[in-house]
Design a protein around this motif. Structure first.
Motif, PDB file in Angstrom:
ATOM      1  N   PRO A   8       0.815  -1.219   0.000  1.00 59.33           N
ATOM      2  CA  PRO A   8       0.000   0.000   0.000  1.00 59.33           C
ATOM      3  C   PRO A   8       0.851   1.274   0.000  1.00 59.33           C
ATOM      4  N   ASP A   9       0.390   2.266  -0.749  1.00 55.28           N
ATOM      5  CA  ASP A   9       1.089   3.555  -0.831  1.00 55.28           C
ATOM      6  C   ASP A   9       1.194   4.241   0.522  1.00 55.28           C
ATOM      7  N   GLU A  10       0.280   3.918   1.438  1.00 53.97           N
ATOM      8  CA  GLU A  10       0.266   4.554   2.760  1.00 53.97           C
ATOM      9  C   GLU A  10       1.390   4.048   3.671  1.00 53.97           C
ATOM     10  N   LEU A  11       2.069   2.983   3.267  1.00 56.09           N
ATOM     11  CA  LEU A  11       3.178   2.422   4.062  1.00 56.09           C
ATOM     12  C   LEU A  11       4.509   2.761   3.411  1.00 56.09           C
ATOM     13  N   ALA A  12       5.550   2.710   4.214  1.00 59.57           N
ATOM     14  CA  ALA A  12       6.897   2.937   3.675  1.00 59.57           C
ATOM     15  C   ALA A  12       7.194   1.892   2.606  1.00 59.57           C
ATOM     16  N   PRO A  13       7.886   2.277   1.536  1.00 60.93           N
ATOM     17  CA  PRO A  13       8.220   1.298   0.495  1.00 60.93           C
ATOM     18  C   PRO A  13       9.046   0.156   1.084  1.00 60.93           C
ATOM     19  N   PRO A  14       8.707  -1.086   0.743  1.00 58.96           N
ATOM     20  CA  PRO A  14       9.453  -2.214   1.289  1.00 58.96           C
ATOM     21  C   PRO A  14      10.801  -2.381   0.591  1.00 58.96           C
ATOM     22  N   SER A  15      11.747  -2.891   1.334  1.00 54.51           N
ATOM     23  CA  SER A  15      13.059  -3.205   0.776  1.00 54.51           C
ATOM     24  C   SER A  15      13.476  -4.558   1.339  1.00 54.51           C
ATOM     25  N   PHE A  17      11.539  -7.231   1.241  1.00 51.61           N
ATOM     26  CA  PHE A  17      10.327  -7.948   1.658  1.00 51.61           C
ATOM     27  C   PHE A  17       9.153  -7.305   0.939  1.00 51.61           C
ATOM     28  N   ASN A  18       7.981  -7.884   1.051  1.00 52.31           N
ATOM     29  CA  ASN A  18       6.736  -7.256   0.605  1.00 52.31           C
ATOM     30  C   ASN A  18       5.808  -7.187   1.801  1.00 52.31           C
ATOM     31  N   HIS A  19       4.958  -6.147   1.829  1.00 54.21           N
ATOM     32  CA  HIS A  19       4.058  -5.974   2.962  1.00 54.21           C
ATOM     33  C   HIS A  19       3.019  -7.082   3.039  1.00 54.21           C
ATOM     34  N   GLY A  20       2.573  -7.579   1.912  1.00 53.30           N
ATOM     35  CA  GLY A  20       1.574  -8.637   1.921  1.00 53.30           C
ATOM     36  C   GLY A  20       1.581  -9.425   0.632  1.00 53.30           C
ATOM     37  N   VAL A  21       1.097 -10.655   0.724  1.00 56.93           N
ATOM     38  CA  VAL A  21       0.935 -11.511  -0.434  1.00 56.93           C
ATOM     39  C   VAL A  21      -0.464 -12.114  -0.320  1.00 56.93           C
ATOM     40  N   LEU A  22      -1.327 -11.757  -1.258  1.00 58.16           N
ATOM     41  CA  LEU A  22      -2.693 -12.258  -1.280  1.00 58.16           C
ATOM     42  C   LEU A  22      -2.746 -13.455  -2.219  1.00 58.16           C
ATOM     43  N   VAL A  23      -3.234 -14.579  -1.708  1.00 55.91           N
ATOM     44  CA  VAL A  23      -3.260 -15.813  -2.480  1.00 55.91           C
ATOM     45  C   VAL A  23      -4.689 -16.299  -2.604  1.00 55.91           C
TER      46      VAL A  23
END
Length: 134
Positions: A8-15, A17-23
């Motif tokens: 999400p744009d509202e969170l700091a850009p990940p480096s 890792f990813n913030h979430g993975v929807l499966v």
């Protein structure tokens, strides 16, 4: 199985890792904590975090492959390290190793811990994979 990386744009850009993975679809595989033990149950590369990191990812991949998947099916990893500063000092090398196992980073968390079951362990990882059910 379909997967979508969520940052999400509202969170700091990940480096790294990813913030979430929807499966959607697939079977959930729970991955036990893996240290850098080789087939002989001895820790590989006792004083080498990067070497142990490689063995841990190999061990995790072996479990996922046994379920019919690949390391790319790992959607969440918890990384436990003996020394957070040592981990941070080797980020580039660890990223190179990671790139040999993953197309996209899973959702991840890093924890510094006091000790591991194996005396020579520097790192352990556990997590979840979602493997196609076809």
């Amino acid at each position: 199985m379909q997967r979508e990386i969520l940052n999400p744009d509202e969170l700091a850009p990940p480096s790294g890792f990813n913030h979430g993975v929807l499966v959607d679809g697939g079977k959930t595989l729970y991955l036990a904590g893996q240290d850098a033990s080789g087939p002989d149950a001895e820790i590989v590369a006792p004083d080498d975090l990067v070497g142990q990191f490689e063995q841990v990812l190999s061990n995790l991949s072996t479990v996922v492959e046994e379920a019919g998947g690949s390391s790319n099916d790992i959607v969440k990893l918890n990384v436990f390290v003996a020394d957070r500063d040592e981990y941070k000092a080797h980020l580039d090398e660890l990223g190179d190793v990671f790139g040999r196992y993953f197309d996209d980073y899973p959702a991840m968390a890093l924890f510094e811990v006091a000790d591991f079951f194996a005396d020579d362990a520097r790192i352990e990882m556990e997590g979840f994979a979602v493997v196609d059910d076809e």
